[in-house]
Design a protein around this motif. Structure first.
Motif, short mmCIF file in Angstrom:
data_model
loop_
_atom_site.label_atom_id
_atom_site.label_comp_id
_atom_site.label_asym_id
_atom_site.label_seq_id
_atom_site.Cartn_x
_atom_site.Cartn_y
_atom_site.Cartn_z
N SER A 130 0.86 -1.19 0.00
CA SER A 130 0.00 0.00 0.00
C SER A 130 0.89 1.24 0.00
O SER A 130 1.62 1.49 0.97
N ASN A 181 2.26 9.79 -10.70
CA ASN A 181 1.75 8.63 -9.99
C ASN A 181 2.91 7.82 -9.40
O ASN A 181 3.85 7.46 -10.11
N SER A 183 4.36 4.48 -7.08
CA SER A 183 4.13 3.11 -6.64
C SER A 183 5.36 2.64 -5.89
O SER A 183 6.49 3.06 -6.18
N SER A 194 2.86 -1.75 -5.95
CA SER A 194 1.57 -1.42 -5.33
C SER A 194 0.71 -0.67 -6.34
O SER A 194 1.17 -0.28 -7.42
N ASP A 195 -0.54 -0.47 -5.97
CA ASP A 195 -1.39 0.40 -6.78
C ASP A 195 -0.83 1.82 -6.70
O ASP A 195 -0.35 2.26 -5.66
#
Length: 364
Positions: A130, A181, A183, A194-195
């Motif tokens: 996570s 983004n 991860s 991870s997402d």
């Protein structure tokens, strides 16, 4: 007969004493989507041959705990791989680990004389990574922290930004380029990520520039648009246009909006222009652009202005000369009248004769 029974008992004791299964890590933890290996070894009575090895998974079926062969479970087809041999290595690999792989696993081997299954088990825990970025919305220059969480104790955590390895500490001062983004993953033969979570770095307008619709020299009466562009987050929502006046430090506001439109340019429009872009974070000025006119028009304008100036000065000079000439003439006439002493001289005898003639004319 008694001797045979004693021999069998002794052999059974030897089997129970020398036969064993040992798990190197009885409680492994694996990331979802990764591969996990159960390191395993086994011993048996000397001079016996192993003819079969089998891995099981414990399952509760109809309220009864049973050991089911992995080969009989469709979900393990092409994902379980026996890495051991028929000597002493009983290691097992499970690939592309999923949540339902969590559970207890057992090993069994069979020799020519006896089958032996492990009393203990391997308990597999499956977890997911996570990723967290906080705060997830910041202004350029503020601090950001990356946090990778999991229920397993994992080491060598790595970070990725937009799918690429990130060469940045987990705490850093945000810049405009850091938006994206993020991860996290764990180093290994393969990296499971991870997402992704997003980081939004807000910053004032940067690289503000002006584009002129008609580049180069303009002609009087033509139409031209000046467009302002900038890189900003959030996008610039206010644009103000300025023209530099004669004073180098003086700016005259001439418009607003992303586009400044001059439908019919005149000589007064010539000069330097700049755009000021702003958002909720701050503002930035563009570099100045120069609007110039066609040289023919400029020369004509300069010529007309020059001729006008010359005519004006000639007229003024002429008026001054005429005024001065008239003033001087008037002054000369007055001086001549006041200073003149030229009189005609007449003798007394001639004066008497003139008087006598005058009297005769009167008597007649």
């Amino acid at each position: 007969m008694i001797a045979v029974l004693v021999l069998l008992i002794l052999r059974a004791g030897a089997v129970s004493t020398n036969t064993s299964v040992t798990f190197a890590n009885p409680n492994p933890c694996a990331l979802k989507g990764s591969s996990v290996v159960f390191r395993c070894s086994y011993n048996y009575t000397y001079r016996e041959n192993v003819i079969q090895t089998t891995w099981y998974k414990g399952q509760l079926i109809d309220g009864i705990w049973k050991r089911v062969e992995l080969s009989h479970l469709p979900t393990y087809q092409n994902r379980s791989e026996y890495l051991g041999d028929r000597q002493h290595d009983c290691s097992l690999a499970i690939h592309d680990v999923q949540d339902n792989d969590t559970g207890y696993y057992y090993f069994r081997f069979d020799t020519e004389r006896v089958g032996w299954r492990s009393r203990n088990s391997v308990h597999l825990s499956v977890t997911a990574l996570s990723a967290r970025v906080y705060p997830d919305v910041v202004k350029a220059g503020e601090n950001v922290t990356l946090d990778c969480r999991t229920s397993c104790l994992l080491h060598s955590t790595v970070w990725y930004k937009d799918g690429r390895p990130l060469a940045k500490p987990v705490e850093f001062r945000a810049q405009a380029k850091d938006s994206g983004n993020y991860s996290c993953g764990v180093k290994g033969p393969t990296v499971t990520l991870s997402d992704p979570v997003a980081l939004d770095v807000q910053y004032l307008p940067l690289n503000t520039s002006v584009e002129v619709s008609i580049p180069g020299i303009l002609t009087e009466g033509s139409s031209v648009n000046l467009t302002c562009s900038s890189d900003a987050n959030p996008a610039a929502d206010n644009y103000t246009w300025y023209q530099r006046t004669a004073s180098p430090s003086s700016l005259l506001q001439v418009g607003s909006g992303r586009v400044l439109s001059l439908p019919s340019v005149e000589a007064s429009h010539a000069g330097f222009y700049l755009c000021r872009a702003s958002n909720t974070v701050g503002e930035d000025n563009s570099t100045e652009v120069l609007l110039t006119f066609d040289k023919t028009d400029v020369d004509r304008f300069i010529l007309l202005v020059g001729i006008g100036i010359k005519v004006f000065f000639l007229l003024v000079i002429s008026l001054v000369i005429i005024w001065a000439w008239r003033t001087r003439r008037c002054n000369s006439a007055v001086d001549e009248e006041e200073n003149s002493h030229n009189y005609d001289y007449i003798s007394p005898a001639l004066m008497d004769e003139k008087n006598m003639v005058t009297q005769k004319e009167m008597s007649v």
